[in-house]
Design a protein around this motif. Structure first.
Motif, PDB file in Angstrom:
ATOM      1  N   SER A 118       8.138   4.869   3.156  1.00 25.29           N
ATOM      2  CA  SER A 118       8.271   5.059   1.709  1.00 25.29           C
ATOM      3  C   SER A 118       8.289   6.547   1.356  1.00 25.29           C
ATOM      4  O   SER A 118       7.359   7.288   1.703  1.00 25.29           O
ATOM      5  N   ASP A 120      -0.034   1.984  -7.403  1.00 22.51           N
ATOM      6  CA  ASP A 120       1.228   1.236  -7.339  1.00 22.51           C
ATOM      7  C   ASP A 120       0.918  -0.194  -7.782  1.00 22.51           C
ATOM      8  O   ASP A 120      -0.093  -0.769  -7.373  1.00 22.51           O
ATOM      9  N   LYS A 124       2.065  -3.098  -6.885  1.00 25.73           N
ATOM     10  CA  LYS A 124       1.991  -4.133  -5.845  1.00 25.73           C
ATOM     11  C   LYS A 124       1.755  -3.594  -4.440  1.00 25.73           C
ATOM     12  O   LYS A 124       1.455  -4.367  -3.537  1.00 25.73           O
ATOM     13  N   GLY A 125       1.922  -2.312  -4.231  1.00 23.39           N
ATOM     14  CA  GLY A 125       1.905  -1.790  -2.862  1.00 23.39           C
ATOM     15  C   GLY A 125       0.559  -1.263  -2.386  1.00 23.39           C
ATOM     16  O   GLY A 125       0.476  -0.649  -1.320  1.00 23.39           O
ATOM     17  N   ALA A 142       5.222   2.045  -3.152  1.00 27.75           N
ATOM     18  CA  ALA A 142       6.263   1.232  -2.511  1.00 27.75           C
ATOM     19  C   ALA A 142       7.557   2.034  -2.384  1.00 27.75           C
ATOM     20  O   ALA A 142       7.784   2.979  -3.142  1.00 27.75           O
ATOM     21  N   THR A 196       7.962   6.084  -7.716  1.00 31.98           N
ATOM     22  CA  THR A 196       8.607   4.767  -7.571  1.00 31.98           C
ATOM     23  C   THR A 196       8.819   4.239  -8.987  1.00 31.98           C
ATOM     24  O   THR A 196       7.858   4.150  -9.763  1.00 31.98           O
ATOM     25  N   ASN A 204      -0.918  -2.483   1.217  1.00 27.40           N
ATOM     26  CA  ASN A 204      -0.131  -1.931   2.325  1.00 27.40           C
ATOM     27  C   ASN A 204      -0.315  -0.420   2.422  1.00 27.40           C
ATOM     28  O   ASN A 204      -0.395   0.134   3.518  1.00 27.40           O
ATOM     29  N   ALA A 205      -0.374   0.257   1.266  1.00 26.22           N
ATOM     30  CA  ALA A 205      -0.536   1.713   1.277  1.00 26.22           C
ATOM     31  C   ALA A 205      -1.896   2.084   1.873  1.00 26.22           C
ATOM     32  O   ALA A 205      -1.987   2.984   2.717  1.00 26.22           O
ATOM     33  N   SER A 235       8.728  -4.404  -5.056  1.00 23.65           N
ATOM     34  CA  SER A 235       8.421  -4.674  -3.655  1.00 23.65           C
ATOM     35  C   SER A 235       7.051  -4.087  -3.361  1.00 23.65           C
ATOM     36  O   SER A 235       6.641  -3.117  -4.003  1.00 23.65           O
ATOM     37  N   ASP A 236       6.347  -4.693  -2.380  1.00 22.57           N
ATOM     38  CA  ASP A 236       5.074  -4.095  -1.939  1.00 22.57           C
ATOM     39  C   ASP A 236       5.277  -3.351  -0.624  1.00 22.57           C
ATOM     40  O   ASP A 236       4.322  -2.944   0.021  1.00 22.57           O
ATOM     41  N   ASP A 237       6.534  -3.189  -0.219  1.00 19.19           N
ATOM     42  CA  ASP A 237       6.849  -2.632   1.095  1.00 19.19           C
ATOM     43  C   ASP A 237       6.671  -1.115   1.068  1.00 19.19           C
ATOM     44  O   ASP A 237       7.270  -0.432   0.229  1.00 19.19           O
ATOM     45  N   VAL A 238       5.861  -0.599   1.985  1.00 20.34           N
ATOM     46  CA  VAL A 238       5.654   0.860   2.035  1.00 20.34           C
ATOM     47  C   VAL A 238       6.227   1.456   3.314  1.00 20.34           C
ATOM     48  O   VAL A 238       5.963   2.612   3.639  1.00 20.34           O
TER      49      VAL A 238
END
Ligand SMILES: NC(=O)c1ccc[n+]([C@@H]2O[C@H](COP(=O)([O-])OP(=O)(O)OC[C@H]3O[C@@H](n4cnc5c(N)ncnc54)[C@H](O)[C@@H]3O)[C@@H](O)[C@H]2O)c1
Ligand SMILES: O=c1ccn([C@@H]2O[C@H](COP(=O)(O)OP(=O)(O)O[C@H]3O[C@H](CO)[C@@H](O)[C@H](O)[C@H]3O)[C@@H](O)[C@H]2O)c(=O)[nH]1
Length: 447
Positions: A344, A364, A366-367, A333, A398, A370-371, A338-341
């Motif tokens: 990144s 990660d 939580k990510g 992330a 991270t 998305n990754a 956050s799970d937002d990548v």
């Protein structure tokens, strides 16, 4: 009668805004063009990871046992047009492919869809981050497209929430900025934000261009602060100084402050990188490009950090090439919680090493989903321990709390060589060194 609010675009910003508006006591209807998102949200589930958001949704989403029922979601523009007194536009404004400029197509499309469906007096409020001048253009378009009876008007109300703190930043904003063209618009927005205003949040009333510029200049300042400390990290490395101590020391000066001076692999995410680039592009269109040439440097210092981490990793595995080397990566992330990548730095570093032949395994908290979607060819593991198994070097990219609490002795038993590079200056170097690791951070003495 209480105002009825719609929120158009239910991503990181919109889903949070919708839930927060329900928490403030309004009837809220959220709309998105992705039906799967609407299905999830309608059952009180959040399509991303944002601490506290799911609880807030479940407290308000209609149909959930014990909820207030004040929050509903739809894909129907007719429903939204009929429902709202105030419509918040929260759709994405990414960087255009291959250009610095902002892609306004999602905002434009949202206005084109909404305006003809407005059947009652409406204030349309832009929240997306847009190039200065967009609000004036969209106000004209709204006047063209909206039915006369809708008496539609535009306001611009940029958003300053941080991912990971989105719920509390929305409910307790450090300021509310509104670009308005009438007393009616200001009055409606004061009503919408009566809760935070009663708590003392400053309310800054401006014209359209200033409201748009407040947002992009705030993000530019934050990005500049990070690149400043990362430039100092480069000098510290050359001079054998310690950027963490340096940041602490300069931060004692109130005029500088301690925040946003964490050196490391730099800033990423769905906001700072694309916003400074769009700002430069827009300034160029306005003939003011010279004013923002420093942002080019801010951007390039930032991008250099990622390359520098790749070089440190290469050095750590023997200097020449990553071929045949295993690299354990902690973090995907763009920041913790956050799970937002999106853009990144962590994934970018992992990706560069992978493309240069390294066997990269990422974990990660939580990510991961998305990754995997963004970078399917990287290796992934289900835990930090598995990610570092057999590694020739471990990269901490991270700064999740979970990583700070890892047991270096346990990880030491799994790796091939005990070398950790801390790309966020966030681990306790003494603890790692005591457990027999070579610990190296960015902008700090090697020792
Ligand atoms: N994420 C943040 O922390 C944050 C904070 C402040 C401001 N912003 C700004 O807010 C905006 C949204 O960012 P985000 O991170 O929430 O993006 P996002 O991609 O998570 O969400 C955008 C949502 O809008 C939807 N959408 C796209 N086109 C649409 C249309 N025509 N009609 C209805 N819905 C549509 C998408 O399906 C998506 O669900 C951007 O301008 C961003 O710069 C974001
Ligand atoms: O000292 C620091 C602080 C942050 N970062 C990095 O900077 C990036 C952005 O962090 P942060 O600003 O906390 O995250 P965002 O959620 O992207 O929030 C920014 O972007 C949002 C969208 O515009 C704004 O609303 C917020 O005010 C603004 O902080 C991340 O990659 C961080 O790791 C650093 O490298 N060093």
């Amino acid at each position: 009668m209480a105002l009825r609010i719609t929120v158009i675009g239910t991503g990181y910003l919109g889903a949070t805004h919708a839930a927060a508006m329900a928490e403030l006591g309004f009837e809220v209807l959220g709309l998105d063009v992705v039906p799967e998102k609407i299905e999830l949200l309608s059952t009180g589930r959040v399509p991303m990871y944002e601490p506290g958001l799911e609880d807030l949704l479940r407290k308000h989403v209609d149909g959930i046992e014990g909820s207030t029922g004040r929050l509903r979601f739809t894909t129907s523009w007719e429903e939204v047009g009929d429902f709202g007194d105030v419509h918040f536009v929260c759709v994405n404004t990414p960087q255009k492919h291959g250009e610095y400029a902002c892609d306004m197509s999602y905002v434009d499309s949202a206005f084109e869809s909404l305006a003809p469906h407005l059947t009652r007096p409406a204030l349309v409020v832009g929240k997306s981050t847009v190039p200065v001048g967009s609000a004036a253009r969209l106000a004209a378009r709204l006047a063209e497209l909206a039915p006369v009876g809708a008496d539609a008007e535009l306001a611009w109300n940029p958003e300053f929430l941080r991912e990971g703190f989105a719920v509390s930043d929305t409910l307790h904003p450090d300021r509310i900025v509104v670009g308005v063209e009438s007393e009616r618009a200001e009055k409606l927005l004061r009503e919408v934000y009566a809760g935070p205003l009663a708590e003392g949040s400053p309310f800054v009333v401006t014209d359209f261009p200033t409201a748009e510029l407040v947002k992009t200049s705030a993000n530019s300042f934050l990005a500049t602060k990070i690149s400043f400390i990362n430039a100092m990290a480069e000098v510290c490395e050359a001079a054998d100084g310690d950027v963490v101590k340096l940041a602490e020391a300069i931060g004692h000066d109130d005029r500088i402050g301690k925040k946003f001076l964490r050196a490391g692999i730099g800033f990423g995410g769905g906001c700072l990188p694309k916003d400074i680039r769009a700002f430069m592009a827009r300034a160029g269109e306005l003939g003011a490009d010279q004013a923002l040439t420093f942002l080019r440097e801010v951007d390039s210092i930032n991008m250099r950090r990622r390359g520098h981490m790749v070089e440190l990793a290469r050095e750590a595995v023997g200097g020449d090439s990553f071929l045949g080397k295993r690299v354990g990566v902690l973090g995907a992330a763009f920041k913790p919680d956050s799970d937002d990548v999106r853009d990144s730095p962590a994934l970018n570093v992992a990706g560069q090493i992978h493309l240069q032949g390294g066997q990269v395994t990422v974990f990660d908290p939580k990510g991961m989903d998305n990754a995997r979607r963004l970078f399917p060819t990287l290796g992934y593991a289900d835990s930090a321990l598995e990610a570092v198994r057999g590694a020739d070097v471990v990269l901490h990219l991270t700064e999740w709390r979970e990583f700070r609490e890892l047991d270096p002795a346990e990880l030491g038993g799994a790796v091939s060589r005990r070398i950790i590079l801390d790309g966020r200056n966030a681990l306790d170097s003494a603890v790692w060194r005591e457990a027999g690791w070579t610990y190296r951070a960015m902008g700090r003495p090697k020792a």
